[in-house]
Design a protein around this motif. Structure first.
Motif, PDB file in Angstrom:
ATOM      1  N   ALA A   2      -1.752  77.733 114.440  1.00  0.00           N
ATOM      2  CA  ALA A   2      -1.241  77.848 113.078  1.00  0.00           C
ATOM      3  C   ALA A   2      -2.369  77.569 112.093  1.00  0.00           C
ATOM      4  N   THR A   5      -6.311  81.103 106.576  1.00  0.00           N
ATOM      5  CA  THR A   5      -7.701  81.540 106.538  1.00  0.00           C
ATOM      6  C   THR A   5      -8.035  82.088 105.160  1.00  0.00           C
ATOM      7  N   SER A  24      -4.812  84.394 104.112  1.00  0.00           N
ATOM      8  CA  SER A  24      -3.822  84.842 105.071  1.00  0.00           C
ATOM      9  C   SER A  24      -3.307  83.651 105.873  1.00  0.00           C
ATOM     10  N   GLN A  25      -1.987  83.655 106.143  1.00  0.00           N
ATOM     11  CA  GLN A  25      -1.404  82.584 106.964  1.00  0.00           C
ATOM     12  C   GLN A  25      -0.561  83.200 108.068  1.00  0.00           C
ATOM     13  N   ASN A  26      -0.532  82.510 109.210  1.00  0.00           N
ATOM     14  CA  ASN A  26       0.175  83.050 110.377  1.00  0.00           C
ATOM     15  C   ASN A  26       1.391  82.211 110.752  1.00  0.00           C
ATOM     16  N   ASN A  28       4.373  82.312 108.978  1.00  0.00           N
ATOM     17  CA  ASN A  28       5.582  82.920 108.414  1.00  0.00           C
ATOM     18  C   ASN A  28       6.134  82.101 107.235  1.00  0.00           C
ATOM     19  N   ARG A  72       2.317  87.373 104.675  1.00  0.00           N
ATOM     20  CA  ARG A  72       1.205  86.605 105.201  1.00  0.00           C
ATOM     21  C   ARG A  72      -0.010  86.560 104.278  1.00  0.00           C
ATOM     22  N   ASN A  73      -0.118  87.477 103.317  1.00  0.00           N
ATOM     23  CA  ASN A  73      -1.341  87.584 102.508  1.00  0.00           C
ATOM     24  C   ASN A  73      -1.107  87.280 101.031  1.00  0.00           C
TER      25      ASN A  73
END
Lengths: 114, 109
Positions: A2, A5, A24-26, A28, A72-73
């Motif tokens: 998790a 970036t 960006s994040q992963n 959710n 995500r962005n």
């Protein structure tokens, strides 16, 4: 893993040259935010987004733009950078479910505008 | 206006205990966070308080008094790696985070 970036991590540019800092994040997460951090002033919020296509101004939005086309962005855009935008920038994300939302921060982008 | 006050800098000795205070005046209150930030790095979550009292998490504890608009972060058995800035942040009535300027903690051997 998790994570949030950001790119680039370091950027030196000249006044007036448009630039974009990606985030960006992963995880959710619905909530995303941009901050700038300057010595003695702490973190100041630039813009935030509660979900896709929903963005709001924070405390210091002048000179910045954002967009949230995907969950995500959350890119930060400086259309015409000026030297007073030289700063350390952090992107953060948080889930809005549960009792509170813990913000996860990206590694930071150090921007210098000459 | 909304305001969060923390000492700018504190110094403590390795192995000792230090208390970092935070006072706040915000439009509403929906919780208070403490974050740790090492120089040049991103803040990382330490604790969250929404009810009065003490929350203990290992060597770190955080206290809240809503009636006094006051919180503190207590660090025990200080280690050199605890040298960092400690940020206090309050969630206001609009669920926005208001940040203090942070307290730089210097640990001496």
């Amino acid at each position: 893993e998790a994570q949030v970036t950001q790119n680039p991590r370091y950027l030196i540019t000249v006044t007036g040259k448009k630039l974009t800092v990606t985030c960006s994040q992963n995880m959710n997460h619905e909530y995303m935010s941009w901050y700038r951090q300057d010595p003695g002033l702490g973190l100041r919020q630039i813009y935030y987004s509660m979900n896709v296509e929903v963005t709001d101004k924070g405390d210091v939005p002048e000179g910045y733009k954002v967009s949230r086309k995907e969950k995500r962005n959350f890119p930060l855009i400086l259309e015409s950078p000026s030297p007073n935008q030289t700063s350390l920038y952090f992107c953060a994300s948080a889930g809005t479910s549960g009792d509170y939302y813990e913000q996860y921060f990206g590694p930071g982008t150090r921007l210098t505008v000459t | 206006g909304q305001n969060i006050d923390q000492p700018t800098e504190m110094t403590a000795t390795e192995g000792a205990i230090v208390q970092i205070n935070c006072t706040y005046q915000t439009s509403g209150f929906n919780g208070l966070f403490w974050y740790q930030q090492h120089a040049g790095e991103a803040p990382t979550f330490l604790s969250y308080n929404v009810l009065d009292g003490l929350e203990e998490k290992g060597r770190f504890s955080s206290f809240l008094s809503r009636s006094k608009g006051y919180s503190y972060l207590l660090l025990k058995e200080l280690q050199m790696k605890d040298s960092a800035s400690y940020l206090c942040a309050v969630i206001d009535s609009n669920y926005q985070l208001i940040w203090g300027a942070g307290t730089k903690l210097i640990i001496k051997p």
